[in-house]
Design a protein around this motif. Structure first.
Motif, mmCIF file in Angstrom:
data_model
loop_
_atom_site.group_PDB
_atom_site.id
_atom_site.type_symbol
_atom_site.label_atom_id
_atom_site.label_comp_id
_atom_site.label_asym_id
_atom_site.label_seq_id
_atom_site.Cartn_x
_atom_site.Cartn_y
_atom_site.Cartn_z
ATOM 1 N N GLU A 1 3.806 35.261 -4.305
ATOM 2 C CA GLU A 1 2.759 35.011 -5.248
ATOM 3 C C GLU A 1 1.456 33.706 -5.402
ATOM 4 N N SER A 2 1.453 32.910 -4.021
ATOM 5 C CA SER A 2 -0.129 32.177 -3.839
ATOM 6 C C SER A 2 -0.872 32.788 -3.356
ATOM 7 N N TRP A 3 -0.624 34.035 -2.628
ATOM 8 C CA TRP A 3 -1.311 34.823 -1.619
ATOM 9 C C TRP A 3 -1.387 35.941 -2.185
ATOM 10 N N ASP B 1 -14.146 38.964 10.036
ATOM 11 C CA ASP B 1 -13.997 37.742 9.118
ATOM 12 C C ASP B 1 -13.012 37.556 8.306
ATOM 13 N N PRO B 2 -13.014 38.720 7.052
ATOM 14 C CA PRO B 2 -11.660 38.697 6.368
ATOM 15 C C PRO B 2 -10.305 38.984 6.986
ATOM 16 N N GLY C 1 -9.908 33.583 -3.566
ATOM 17 C CA GLY C 1 -10.599 34.805 -2.926
ATOM 18 C C GLY C 1 -11.028 35.065 -1.504
ATOM 19 N N THR C 2 -9.443 35.084 -0.406
ATOM 20 C CA THR C 2 -9.367 35.651 0.395
ATOM 21 C C THR C 2 -9.025 36.922 0.733
ATOM 22 N N SER C 3 -9.199 37.659 1.266
ATOM 23 C CA SER C 3 -8.539 39.137 1.196
ATOM 24 C C SER C 3 -7.090 38.979 2.365
ATOM 25 N N VAL C 4 -6.343 39.983 1.199
ATOM 26 C CA VAL C 4 -4.849 39.461 1.678
ATOM 27 C C VAL C 4 -4.628 41.227 1.969
ATOM 28 N N ASN C 5 -5.351 42.416 2.426
ATOM 29 C CA ASN C 5 -5.292 43.861 2.417
ATOM 30 C C ASN C 5 -4.083 43.765 3.696
ATOM 31 N N VAL D 1 -8.078 43.467 -4.012
ATOM 32 C CA VAL D 1 -7.012 42.050 -3.778
ATOM 33 C C VAL D 1 -7.407 41.282 -3.259
ATOM 34 N N LYS D 2 -7.716 40.369 -4.087
ATOM 35 C CA LYS D 2 -7.877 38.837 -3.209
ATOM 36 C C LYS D 2 -6.781 38.281 -3.616
ATOM 37 N N ALA D 3 -6.283 37.095 -3.238
ATOM 38 C CA ALA D 3 -6.230 35.938 -3.115
ATOM 39 C C ALA D 3 -6.807 34.789 -4.163
#
Length: 306
Positions: free
Chosen positions: A289-291, A95-96, A30-34, A25-27
């Protein structure tokens, strides 16, 4: 409910979350949020299981302090990807995960969980100081066995050890340390100094492993006693005497590197955990919600509102 302080070794936990939660799941950007999601779920679980009244996210303001490197240059050297002359060296962080750290700080702030770090010190040092200053029982949550040196049944300081995973948490007390290593928690820093730790770049005394280190501490009490006995040629074999004496330069400095600080200029938290007010809930929900943090933020909010 009796007061209890929970100290989070935050980096230990967000690394665990990053590697333990699939990066599916990404923000929206496109940022990873795991790691963010995983850390929020870890916090929710910890609060439900151990019911702290106070909680602090302890932070590595400097993961490899220069004063420790000056004493032992190999300290964490294998994890350096860039040497910075004017500040902390850059640690090897995927990086992620690196790009999630600001979001983690935002999420903790939204939950009113204080983040405490100290310039030129590691989170371990913050934990050591806050545990020492605490006037209530303390649970330290970490996957780092170096912090076993803080365990103290007489002061109700224990470790919630995460090395075997969040589904198999281990509560470390005086008895646990004695059973596992054959030394008291108060001897653990000397034990770690003697046997070394490759994961931290600590060489230890060549030829002295866990068993020998424990035997020496059982016989002589502490590192000073061991070194005195070695010089006198008493209480150990000639071979072990030689190893201890040969390692004198290392043993002069290693205890300062291994022992966590206990007297930093930090203020113990006074605000207890409480349910977020409606405005704070709205702000935390908007951040989620934003992330794209899904239900992880909701679970953390609910746990803190217990």
């Amino acid at each position: 409910m009796s007061d209890k302080l929970m100290l989070l070794d935050t980096a230990s936990l967000y690394f665990r979350a990053f590697y333990g939660v699939p990066d599916k799941v990404k923000a929206p950007n496109g940022t990873s949020v795991n790691a963010v999601r995983g850390l929020l779920d870890i916090i929710a679980k910890l609060v439900k299981l151990y019911e702290p009244t106070h909680i602090v996210a302890c932070w590595d303001d400097d993961w490899r302090p220069q004063w420790r490197v000056d004493l032992i240059p190999s300290y964490k050297a294998h994890r350096v990807v860039e040497v910075i002359a004017t500040g902390p060296d850059v640690e090897e962080v995927p990086d992620p995960l690196e790009e999630q750290l600001p979001v983690i700080r935002e999420a903790l702030a939204a939950l009113r969980i204080p983040i405490i770090g100290v310039t030129a010190h590691e989170a371990d040092d913050v934990i050591g100081t806050l545990a020492t200053l605490a006037t209530m029982p303390v649970d330290v949550v970490t996957g780092d066995r170096d912090l076993f040196q803080l365990v103290d049944d007489s002061r109700s300081i224990r470790i919630i050890y995460t090395a075997k995973g969040m589904s198999n948490l281990e509560t470390v007390t005086d008895e646990t340390v004695v059973k596992k290593y054959g030394v008291l928690p108060s001897q653990y820093a000397d034990f770690a100094t003697l046997r070394g730790d490759a994961s931290d770049g600590l060489p230890g005394v060549p030829g002295v492993g866990d068993k020998t280190a424990a035997t020496l501490l059982q016989a002589h009490g502490d590192l000073a006693g061991i070194r005195a006995a070695a010089v006198a040629g008493e209480g150990m074999s000639a071979g072990v005497c030689g190893k201890i004496i040969t390692a004198s330069d290392y043993l002069d400095v290693a205890p300062t590197v291994v022992e966590v600080a206990k007297s930093l200029d930090v203020v113990p938290p006074t605000d207890a955990i409480r349910a977020l007010d409606p405005t704070e809930v709205d702000a935390a929900t908007a951040l989620a919600e934003s992330w794209n943090l899904g239900g992880s933020m909701d679970r953390a909010i609910a746990a803190l509102a217990r």
